[in-house]
Design an enzyme around this catalytic site. Structure first.
Site, PDB file in Angstrom:
ATOM      1  N   ASP A  89      -3.402  -6.102  -6.304  1.00 34.24           N
ATOM      2  CA  ASP A  89      -4.441  -6.090  -5.278  1.00 34.24           C
ATOM      3  C   ASP A  89      -4.054  -7.087  -4.192  1.00 34.24           C
ATOM      4  OD1 ASP A  89      -6.725  -6.336  -3.702  1.00 34.24           O
ATOM      5  OD2 ASP A  89      -8.098  -6.158  -5.394  1.00 34.24           O
TER       6      ASP A  89
ATOM      7  N   CYS B 138       0.868  -1.193   0.000  1.00 33.49           N
ATOM      8  CA  CYS B 138       0.000   0.000   0.000  1.00 33.49           C
ATOM      9  C   CYS B 138       0.899   1.235   0.000  1.00 33.49           C
ATOM     10  CB  CYS B 138      -0.951  -0.003   1.184  1.00 33.49           C
ATOM     11  SG  CYS B 138      -1.918  -1.533   1.342  1.00 33.49           S
TER      12      CYS B 138
ATOM     13  N   ASP C  54       1.035  -1.282  -4.867  1.00 35.22           N
ATOM     14  CA  ASP C  54      -0.200  -0.535  -4.644  1.00 35.22           C
ATOM     15  C   ASP C  54      -1.230  -0.985  -5.670  1.00 35.22           C
ATOM     16  OD1 ASP C  54      -0.831   2.112  -2.840  1.00 35.22           O
ATOM     17  OD2 ASP C  54      -2.113   2.017  -4.615  1.00 35.22           O
TER      18      ASP C  54
ATOM     19  N   CYS D  53      -2.954   5.322   9.913  1.00 35.09           N
ATOM     20  CA  CYS D  53      -3.089   6.731  10.300  1.00 35.09           C
ATOM     21  C   CYS D  53      -4.445   6.943  10.967  1.00 35.09           C
ATOM     22  CB  CYS D  53      -2.904   7.661   9.098  1.00 35.09           C
ATOM     23  SG  CYS D  53      -4.037   7.350   7.722  1.00 35.09           S
TER      24      CYS D  53
ATOM     25  N   ALA E  96       1.915   3.631  -2.519  1.00 37.19           N
ATOM     26  CA  ALA E  96       1.738   4.902  -3.228  1.00 37.19           C
ATOM     27  C   ALA E  96       0.949   5.896  -2.369  1.00 37.19           C
ATOM     28  CB  ALA E  96       1.018   4.648  -4.545  1.00 37.19           C
ATOM     29  N   PRO E  97       1.244   7.202  -2.545  1.00 39.98           N
ATOM     30  CA  PRO E  97       2.109   7.852  -3.537  1.00 39.98           C
ATOM     31  C   PRO E  97       3.590   7.913  -3.178  1.00 39.98           C
ATOM     32  CG  PRO E  97       1.001   9.530  -2.267  1.00 39.98           C
ATOM     33  CD  PRO E  97       0.478   8.213  -1.756  1.00 39.98           C
TER      34      PRO E  97
ATOM     35  N   LYS F  70       6.452   7.404   2.444  1.00 43.47           N
ATOM     36  CA  LYS F  70       7.295   6.534   3.278  1.00 43.47           C
ATOM     37  C   LYS F  70       8.284   5.752   2.420  1.00 43.47           C
ATOM     38  CE  LYS F  70       3.823   6.057   6.948  1.00 43.47           C
ATOM     39  NZ  LYS F  70       2.623   6.580   6.260  1.00 43.47           N
TER      40      LYS F  70
END
Length: 442
Positions: A308, A257, A281, A379, A259-260, A263
């Protein structure tokens, strides 16, 4: 007619129909060539400020009109929200300007017959501004209006943090976040970039050794320092997650996971552009942004892969030194930047996401070498999506153990839970809210 207000109303009307407020704003305002930089900045203030304080603005409309705001025409409802936001929250806008421009706004959008109602309500607010009181003894209902949050979320955070702590969190999440960048240490030192960005009000971040806060960021993304790849926009909390992951030069990293690439590119910096990062991604558009960021920053070790994660990855198991999962989540830790998340999130969505997160974490764990490391990060601030997922995973996968993050990077103790997980909080640390758990495969 002020075009900033006109575009702000256009964006809010589209948002009411559904979709990401940020993406709508980019399309309606940021890509509008007829607006100056100053006008776009004012439109952003109106759009995101109105979304941030939506509940309180609607409560005010109802108190002054004795009408449910949902019964009003969408143009009238959203114009009133914009007008009241200026009167409530923007001292720099004169009252007469806020009232008159809002009246002109409804006329411009074809609702001339409502202009008298709009004018009367806003002028009534100006007269009664100091007299409007939230008349309830229920602390949940009071906080719902005062801080403009959904009632279920107020109840949840009252239980989780306690009323006093939760109110501090609400207050912090309603503030406009700082504009924080991460220095690209592959090209420049923080000391040099602080000096070169002095006119932007550059200050060192409190915790991250590669972070800079810009007090006056307007125009910096069009500057040579950005186009030459000397920095990446990234919240300080996200930078700290990268340091806790602690990738080393020459390692093989799996970033899920990704993108963008905020990190991802930080990992590459820490690895001194040596080794390999497979950045996965599901979104082709977001991978394109990742590739652009890598090119601008001069990063050469990242290999993007569109995939995916609900299906198995095309790699042999146990092939990576470190695996990082930046899991899709409710995003409640980044409400400062995305205030529309207040109104999109639901308890049911949190349950759905926690199930998905567990599924993705299990797939991520298959690719960690014996002795290697797995980091799970979000997050958000919900226990179900954070420690709940990690603990359920550890219960199932006995060959992984938690690494206490308190000793990894030398941060203050209030960044960590008793279990050794990382948790940054807007009201304590001035960062966005991030969670991270580091595990090692035996």
């Amino acid at each position: 007619m002020d075009p900033s207000r006109q575009k702000a109303l256009e964006a809010l009307l589209l948002w009411e129909k559904g979709g990401s407020l940020d993406l709508i704003f980019q399309r309606v305002v940021e890509k509008e060539e007829g607006l100056s930089r100053k006008q776009k900045a004012f439109a952003r203030e109106l759009v995101f400020g109105t979304a941030r304080w939506l509940k309180r603005l609607d409560w005010t409309i109802e108190r002054l009109s004795q009408r449910d705001p949902r019964s009003l025409n969408p143009v009238v409802r959203n114009a009133l929200r914009i007008g009241l936001y200026q009167l409530c929250m923007l001292d720099r806008v004169p009252e007469w300007a806020a009232v008159n421009e809002t009246v002109e706004l409804v006329k411009t959008f074809g609702k001339k017959e409502a202009s008298g109602f709009v004018n009367a309500l806003l002028r009534n607010f100006c007269r009664k501004k100091g007299q409007l009181q939230i008349d309830t003894d229920d602390p949940v209902k009071r906080a719902t209006v005062l801080w403009s949050f959904k009632e279920w979320l107020v109840k949840r955070w009252f239980r989780q943090f306690g009323e006093t702590e939760a109110e501090k969190l609400f207050e912090a999440l309603n503030k406009v976040p700082p504009f924080t960048i991460r220095v690209n240490t592959l090209k420049v030192t923080r000391e040099r970039l602080l000096s070169e960005l002095e006119t932007y009000g550059a200050l060192p971040t409190r915790f991250s050794p590669v972070g800079i806060v810009l007090l006056y960021p307007q125009g910096v993304l069009e500057s040579k320092w950005f186009t030459e790849g000397l920095f990446q926009v990234q919240d300080e909390g996200a930078q700290l997650v990268g340091f806790l992951f602690s990738p080393k030069p020459g390692e093989r990293i799996l970033d899920l996971c990704a993108a963008p690439g905020g990190k991802t590119t930080h990992f590459a910096q820490m690895m001194q552009n040596q080794g390999e990062i497979i950045a996965v991604d599901v979104s082709a558009e977001r991978i394109k942004f990742l590739e652009e960021n890598c090119k601008r920053l001069g990063i050469k070790i990242v290999k993007p892969l569109r995939h995916d994660l609900r299906t198995p990855l095309p790699f042999e198991p146990e092939g990576f030194d470190r695996v990082f999962l930046d899991a899709p989540c409710s995003g409640l830790g980044v409400i400062r930047r995305n205030p529309d998340l207040k109104w999109r999130s639901t308890p049911r969505e949190i349950l759905r996401l926690s199930n998905l997160q567990m599924r993705l974490l299990l797939e991520a764990s298959r690719h960690v070498k014996p002795g290697g490391f797995l980091m799970y990060s979000t997050c958000t601030l919900t226990p179900e999506e954070n420690q709940g997922v990690v603990e359920a995973f550890l219960e199932r996968e006995k060959d992984f153990k938690v690494i206490d993050l308190k000793g990894v990077f030398g941060l203050e103790s209030d960044f960590f839970t008793p279990e050794g997980y990382f948790l940054s909080l807007p009201h304590l640390h001035g960062t966005d809210g991030f969670f991270a758990a580091l595990m090692q495969k035996r």
